[in-house]
Design a protein around this motif. Structure first.
Motif, PDB file in Angstrom:
ATOM      1  N   HIS A  32       0.714  -1.310  -0.028  1.00  0.00           N
ATOM      2  CA  HIS A  32       0.138  -0.003  -0.059  1.00  0.00           C
ATOM      3  C   HIS A  32       0.926   1.220   0.035  1.00  0.00           C
ATOM      4  O   HIS A  32       1.879   1.352   0.884  1.00  0.00           O
ATOM      5  CB  HIS A  32      -0.999   0.069   1.140  1.00  0.00           C
ATOM      6  CG  HIS A  32      -2.095   1.040   0.951  1.00  0.00           C
ATOM      7  ND1 HIS A  32      -1.921   2.415   1.186  1.00  0.00           N
ATOM      8  CD2 HIS A  32      -3.386   0.589   0.633  1.00  0.00           C
ATOM      9  CE1 HIS A  32      -3.221   2.843   0.869  1.00  0.00           C
ATOM     10  NE2 HIS A  32      -4.151   1.974   0.622  1.00  0.00           N
ATOM     11  N   ARG A  33       0.511   2.320  -0.781  1.00  0.00           N
ATOM     12  CA  ARG A  33       1.299   3.387  -0.796  1.00  0.00           C
ATOM     13  C   ARG A  33       1.468   4.273   0.296  1.00  0.00           C
ATOM     14  O   ARG A  33       2.308   5.216   0.574  1.00  0.00           O
ATOM     15  CB  ARG A  33       0.844   4.223  -2.151  1.00  0.00           C
ATOM     16  CG  ARG A  33       1.110   3.665  -3.714  1.00  0.00           C
ATOM     17  CD  ARG A  33       0.365   4.455  -4.441  1.00  0.00           C
ATOM     18  NE  ARG A  33      -0.909   5.228  -4.416  1.00  0.00           N
ATOM     19  CZ  ARG A  33      -1.952   4.497  -5.089  1.00  0.00           C
ATOM     20  NH1 ARG A  33      -1.831   3.500  -5.949  1.00  0.00           N
ATOM     21  NH2 ARG A  33      -3.249   5.337  -4.845  1.00  0.00           N
ATOM     22  N   HIS A  34       0.312   4.581   0.908  1.00  0.00           N
ATOM     23  CA  HIS A  34       0.246   5.593   1.877  1.00  0.00           C
ATOM     24  C   HIS A  34      -0.492   5.059   3.288  1.00  0.00           C
ATOM     25  O   HIS A  34      -0.454   5.971   4.012  1.00  0.00           O
ATOM     26  CB  HIS A  34      -0.246   6.851   1.363  1.00  0.00           C
ATOM     27  CG  HIS A  34      -1.790   6.550   0.545  1.00  0.00           C
ATOM     28  ND1 HIS A  34      -2.894   6.343   1.288  1.00  0.00           N
ATOM     29  CD2 HIS A  34      -1.914   6.578  -0.702  1.00  0.00           C
ATOM     30  CE1 HIS A  34      -3.870   6.242   0.375  1.00  0.00           C
ATOM     31  NE2 HIS A  34      -3.333   6.147  -0.923  1.00  0.00           N
ATOM     32  N   ASN A  48      -7.462  -4.322  -8.995  1.00  0.00           N
ATOM     33  CA  ASN A  48      -8.449  -3.583  -7.895  1.00  0.00           C
ATOM     34  C   ASN A  48      -9.632  -3.728  -8.199  1.00  0.00           C
ATOM     35  O   ASN A  48     -10.686  -3.976  -7.471  1.00  0.00           O
ATOM     36  CB  ASN A  48      -7.999  -1.984  -7.872  1.00  0.00           C
ATOM     37  CG  ASN A  48      -7.290  -1.797  -6.564  1.00  0.00           C
ATOM     38  OD1 ASN A  48      -7.304  -2.313  -5.529  1.00  0.00           O
ATOM     39  ND2 ASN A  48      -6.655  -0.554  -6.550  1.00  0.00           N
ATOM     40  N   THR A  65     -11.219   7.361  -1.523  1.00  0.00           N
ATOM     41  CA  THR A  65     -10.093   7.907  -2.083  1.00  0.00           C
ATOM     42  C   THR A  65      -9.556   9.005  -1.751  1.00  0.00           C
ATOM     43  O   THR A  65     -10.228   9.869  -1.361  1.00  0.00           O
ATOM     44  CB  THR A  65     -10.256   7.668  -3.595  1.00  0.00           C
ATOM     45  OG1 THR A  65     -11.082   8.338  -4.020  1.00  0.00           O
ATOM     46  CG2 THR A  65     -10.719   6.194  -4.231  1.00  0.00           C
ATOM     47  N   GLN A  66      -8.251   9.046  -1.593  1.00  0.00           N
ATOM     48  CA  GLN A  66      -7.675  10.669  -1.596  1.00  0.00           C
ATOM     49  C   GLN A  66      -7.744  11.399  -2.683  1.00  0.00           C
ATOM     50  O   GLN A  66      -8.237  10.865  -4.039  1.00  0.00           O
ATOM     51  CB  GLN A  66      -6.171  10.347  -1.140  1.00  0.00           C
ATOM     52  CG  GLN A  66      -5.866   9.759  -0.106  1.00  0.00           C
ATOM     53  CD  GLN A  66      -4.507   9.735   0.364  1.00  0.00           C
ATOM     54  OE1 GLN A  66      -3.824  10.163  -0.639  1.00  0.00           O
ATOM     55  NE2 GLN A  66      -4.354   9.027   1.421  1.00  0.00           N
ATOM     56  N   SER A 115      -5.940  12.930  -4.818  1.00  0.00           N
ATOM     57  CA  SER A 115      -5.146  12.638  -5.777  1.00  0.00           C
ATOM     58  C   SER A 115      -5.532  11.533  -6.417  1.00  0.00           C
ATOM     59  O   SER A 115      -4.987  11.336  -7.504  1.00  0.00           O
ATOM     60  CB  SER A 115      -3.737  12.809  -5.543  1.00  0.00           C
ATOM     61  OG  SER A 115      -3.555  11.689  -4.495  1.00  0.00           O
ATOM     62  N   GLU A 116      -6.253  10.604  -6.099  1.00  0.00           N
ATOM     63  CA  GLU A 116      -6.552   9.396  -6.981  1.00  0.00           C
ATOM     64  C   GLU A 116      -7.798   9.444  -7.781  1.00  0.00           C
ATOM     65  O   GLU A 116      -8.927  10.209  -7.519  1.00  0.00           O
ATOM     66  CB  GLU A 116      -6.872   8.209  -6.001  1.00  0.00           C
ATOM     67  CG  GLU A 116      -5.660   7.886  -5.206  1.00  0.00           C
ATOM     68  CD  GLU A 116      -6.010   7.012  -3.623  1.00  0.00           C
ATOM     69  OE1 GLU A 116      -4.996   6.233  -3.471  1.00  0.00           O
ATOM     70  OE2 GLU A 116      -7.154   7.166  -3.232  1.00  0.00           O
ATOM     71  N   THR A 117      -7.944   8.777  -8.905  1.00  0.00           N
ATOM     72  CA  THR A 117      -8.952   9.096  -9.985  1.00  0.00           C
ATOM     73  C   THR A 117     -10.014   8.003  -9.777  1.00  0.00           C
ATOM     74  O   THR A 117     -11.229   8.604 -10.177  1.00  0.00           O
ATOM     75  CB  THR A 117      -8.218   8.615 -11.453  1.00  0.00           C
ATOM     76  OG1 THR A 117      -7.930   7.221 -11.365  1.00  0.00           O
ATOM     77  CG2 THR A 117      -6.921   9.402 -11.791  1.00  0.00           C
ATOM     78  N   GLY A 118      -9.872   7.076  -9.087  1.00  0.00           N
ATOM     79  CA  GLY A 118     -11.051   6.239  -8.720  1.00  0.00           C
ATOM     80  C   GLY A 118     -11.494   5.350  -9.992  1.00  0.00           C
ATOM     81  O   GLY A 118     -12.547   4.746 -10.183  1.00  0.00           O
ATOM     82  N   SER A 128     -10.538   2.337 -10.873  1.00  0.00           N
ATOM     83  CA  SER A 128     -10.782   1.081 -10.745  1.00  0.00           C
ATOM     84  C   SER A 128     -12.255   1.001 -10.001  1.00  0.00           C
ATOM     85  O   SER A 128     -13.046  -0.028 -10.230  1.00  0.00           O
ATOM     86  CB  SER A 128      -9.757   0.456  -9.616  1.00  0.00           C
ATOM     87  OG  SER A 128      -8.480   0.409  -9.958  1.00  0.00           O
ATOM     88  N   ARG A 167     -11.070  13.911   0.101  1.00  0.00           N
ATOM     89  CA  ARG A 167     -11.291  12.580   0.149  1.00  0.00           C
ATOM     90  C   ARG A 167     -12.638  12.634  -0.726  1.00  0.00           C
ATOM     91  O   ARG A 167     -13.318  13.460  -0.613  1.00  0.00           O
ATOM     92  CB  ARG A 167     -11.430  11.672   1.324  1.00  0.00           C
ATOM     93  CG  ARG A 167     -10.283  11.579   2.062  1.00  0.00           C
ATOM     94  CD  ARG A 167     -10.527  11.111   3.637  1.00  0.00           C
ATOM     95  NE  ARG A 167     -11.414  12.031   4.208  1.00  0.00           N
ATOM     96  CZ  ARG A 167     -12.401  11.586   4.884  1.00  0.00           C
ATOM     97  NH1 ARG A 167     -12.673  10.401   5.076  1.00  0.00           N
ATOM     98  NH2 ARG A 167     -13.271  12.642   5.346  1.00  0.00           N
TER      99      ARG A 167
END
Length: 150
Positions: A21-23, A77, A100-101, A103-106, A108, A143
């Motif tokens: 996991h990235r973060h 994912n 999702t944060q 910066s994430e596109t969603g 998946s 988020r």
């Protein structure tokens, strides 16, 4: 590479999240977890589903995907998000959410048929004078709240 779903123990799912996991660190609990493996049986991703973190959403009929992690395998994912929703429904739950944060596109989530419910602004974190909390590195980030579409 073809992927298929596999059962996974909580300890193994936590270890996978800790590695990939990235973060975020692994969650502390779960209701269930599911894995995605390739044709050789190599684990490529996991989803951990638990009670909603926000207590006002914890109504006994809602679950939250608290963590997904993959090794970067394409479509893992989306497979996991779809499987998590099917499993939650099979267990009698009416709603499945995740965040999702900003910066994430969603991508998946969209591919798995989820929809955006709300955009949440950045907040200072969960720490309050009456309930001290450790910083987790996810504070001050906007988020997006998602919901699996029935």
């Amino acid at each position: 590479m073809a992927l298929h779903l596999v059962p996974i123990r909580f300890r193994d799912a936590r270890d996978f999240v800790a590695m990939w996991h990235r973060h975020n660190p692994p969650p502390v609990g779960m209701v269930f977890a599911v894995g995605a493996a390739d044709d050789d049986g190599v684990l490529r991703g996991v989803a951990i589903v638990g009670r909603p973190v926000a207590r006002h959403l914890d109504d006994g009929r809602t679950l939250e995907v608290t963590r997904t992690a993959t090794d970067g395998t394409r479509n893992a994912n989306s497979l996991l998000y779809g499987a998590a929703w099917r499993a939650a429904r099979a267990l009698g739950y009416r709603r499945l959410i995740t965040y999702t944060q900003g910066s994430e596109t969603g991508a998946s989530l969209r591919a798995a048929g989820w929809r955006v419910l709300a955009q949440r602004p950045a907040r200072a974190g969960w720490d309050r004078p009456s309930r001290p909390r450790e910083q987790r590195g996810t504070e001050h980030m906007p988020r997006t709240l998602w919901e699996a579409v029935p």
